[in-house]
Design an enzyme around this catalytic site. Structure first.
Site, PDB file in Angstrom:
ATOM      1  N   HIS A 147      12.615  -7.212   3.518  1.00 30.77           N
ATOM      2  CA  HIS A 147      11.804  -6.424   2.638  1.00 30.77           C
ATOM      3  C   HIS A 147      11.897  -4.760   2.783  1.00 30.77           C
ATOM      4  O   HIS A 147      11.931  -4.046   1.720  1.00 30.77           O
ATOM      5  CB  HIS A 147      10.050  -6.583   2.657  1.00 30.77           C
ATOM      6  CG  HIS A 147       9.336  -6.039   2.027  1.00 30.77           C
ATOM      7  ND1 HIS A 147       9.243  -6.501   0.670  1.00 30.77           N
ATOM      8  CD2 HIS A 147       8.437  -5.071   1.991  1.00 30.77           C
ATOM      9  CE1 HIS A 147       8.370  -5.687  -0.059  1.00 30.77           C
ATOM     10  NE2 HIS A 147       7.756  -4.921   0.632  1.00 30.77           N
TER      11      HIS A 147
ATOM     12  N   LEU B 233       9.070   1.611  -4.691  1.00 31.88           N
ATOM     13  CA  LEU B 233       9.316   0.671  -3.459  1.00 31.88           C
ATOM     14  C   LEU B 233       7.990  -0.212  -3.348  1.00 31.88           C
ATOM     15  O   LEU B 233       6.922   0.225  -3.181  1.00 31.88           O
ATOM     16  CB  LEU B 233       9.511   1.559  -2.235  1.00 31.88           C
ATOM     17  CG  LEU B 233      10.385   2.640  -2.406  1.00 31.88           C
ATOM     18  CD1 LEU B 233      10.397   3.432  -0.917  1.00 31.88           C
ATOM     19  CD2 LEU B 233      11.758   2.779  -2.906  1.00 31.88           C
ATOM     20  N   SER B 234       8.346  -1.491  -3.095  1.00 34.58           N
ATOM     21  CA  SER B 234       7.354  -2.574  -2.826  1.00 34.58           C
ATOM     22  C   SER B 234       5.881  -2.370  -3.785  1.00 34.58           C
ATOM     23  O   SER B 234       6.546  -2.719  -4.991  1.00 34.58           O
ATOM     24  CB  SER B 234       6.939  -2.239  -1.377  1.00 34.58           C
ATOM     25  OG  SER B 234       6.029  -3.348  -0.860  1.00 34.58           O
ATOM     26  N   SER B 235       5.095  -2.121  -3.494  1.00 32.43           N
ATOM     27  CA  SER B 235       4.024  -1.869  -4.316  1.00 32.43           C
ATOM     28  C   SER B 235       4.282  -0.834  -5.422  1.00 32.43           C
ATOM     29  O   SER B 235       3.994  -1.157  -6.721  1.00 32.43           O
ATOM     30  CB  SER B 235       2.819  -1.275  -3.791  1.00 32.43           C
ATOM     31  OG  SER B 235       1.588  -1.377  -4.583  1.00 32.43           O
TER      32      SER B 235
END
Length: 361
Positions: free
Chosen positions: A275, A139-141
């Protein structure tokens, strides 16, 4: 690069974790070259398949491997399907993965990506795992790290599922954070993007891991343009083209974008989702071939289906409320969402473009 992804239905997941058949264990063995001193915990269910698949679950910025374990259902489903989950923790104060250095972006170059690969190899050897079924999701990073591994280590991974992220190498540079990439300002031709991936492992001619990418159209942490750029990149790498859209798939307001025959690369455009995108574990496991959605989920009842539906509803409701969700975005240039956090969390400015709801000290 302190970004995070929405922790969907914390109470529901916490209940599921309480029913796990095994424990999360910190690995203290020497698992091989570890340039950044990254650590990892491992979940090995009581009942393993004969040659188990291995899944890496990569957390968001400010998170840990334990957070990813607690706030996703991958360990719960490991009990059902008999695979092993690796939960690594990024080795720096930001809690972010290195997705920008030449070392991490290169095959056997070093940094976090090499550490993750050696965690996988150690696990495969210790538990007689199946090297043909090694997957990563994040997720994300952690989603960025997923794409890094797709590019730098196609000989190790079989597939990936990346959520709210950017194309492989988009963050490349001397700094951990790349505003131009985050804002979707790095635009290249498909050939240029494809060359970036091919240059990660020069001379590699073997099969490429399959990849699915999920991105919200309202993402102001890592802008939606990054999904478009990912589509360019991987369609070029696989030598395929856009084929068709499946609207309202797998749920309403999500569009499944099929490239080629849909077996190598698929993207999901999630309308009006920011996000903090809700995670759909079974969709990722189906992509990996671990779960067959045409068959009943082993050992489950209608309660499982109800829980999944409830998770989606809670995620949608949380985004719509006046308060930002835990670990969600709460400020930044061009951001138009809620500016206050739920009780127990405080809105912290991380950069001009992103403020995040973090636990109050």
């Amino acid at each position: 690069m302190r970004l995070s992804t929405f922790i969907s239905a914390v109470a529901a997941v916490g209940s599921a974790v309480a029913q796990l058949t095994s424990n999360l264990t910190l690995v203290t063995d020497d698992f091989g070259e570890n340039p950044t001193n990254a650590t990892f915990q491992i979940y090995v269910p009581t009942t393993l398949t004969r040659h188990p698949a291995v899944l890496v679950g990569a957390h968001w910025c400010t998170g840990t491997g334990n957070d990813f374990f607690m706030y996703t259902n991958y360990a719960k489903y490991a009990d059902v399907f008999g695979y092993i989950v690796i939960f690594p923790t990024a080795p720096r104060d930001t809690g972010c993965w290195d997705v920008s250095s030449n070392e991490t972006l290169s095959h056997n170059g070093g940094s976090d990506s090499l550490a993750i690969v050696n965690m996988v190899k150690w696990t495969l050897k210790k538990y007689n795992g199946d090297p043909r079924r090694v997957f990563i999701t994040g997720l994300s990073s952690g989603g960025m790290l997923t794409q890094v591994m797709m590019g730098a280590y196609p000989d190790v991974f079989t597939g990936g599922s990346a959520w709210s992220d950017v194309p492989y190498g988009c963050f490349r540079g001397p700094d951990a954070w790349n505003n131009d990439c985050a804002l979707g300002l790095i635009v290249k031709t498909p050939q240029q993007w494809g060359n970036d991936v091919r240059n990660a492992y020069p001379g590699y001619r073997g099969p490429r891991p399959k990849l699915q990418v999920w991105h919200g159209t309202a993402d102001t942490g890592l802008y939606y343009q990054n999904l478009i750029e990912s589509n360019k990149m991987w369609s070029n790498v696989f030598g395929i083209h856009f084929t068709k859209n499946h609207t309202d798939t797998p749920i309403a307001n999500y569009t499944q974008m099929i490239f080629g025959d849909g077996s190598q690369y698929v993207a999901y455009s999630c309308y009006d989702v920011p996000h903090n995108i809700p995670i759909r574990e079974l969709d990722a496991l189906a992509w990996f071939g671990i779960y067959d959605p045409k068959k009943p989920l082993p050992g489950t009842t209608t309660t499982t289906t109800t829980t999944t539906t409830t998770t989606t509803t809670k995620a949608t409701t949380a985004v719509a409320t006046p308060e930002a969700v835990p670990f969600g975005q709460c400020g930044g240039i061009t951001y138009k969402g809620p500016l206050t956090c739920t009780k127990g969390f405080k809105c912290i400015k991380l950069n001009a473009y992103f403020s995040q709801c973090l636990p109050s000290l």
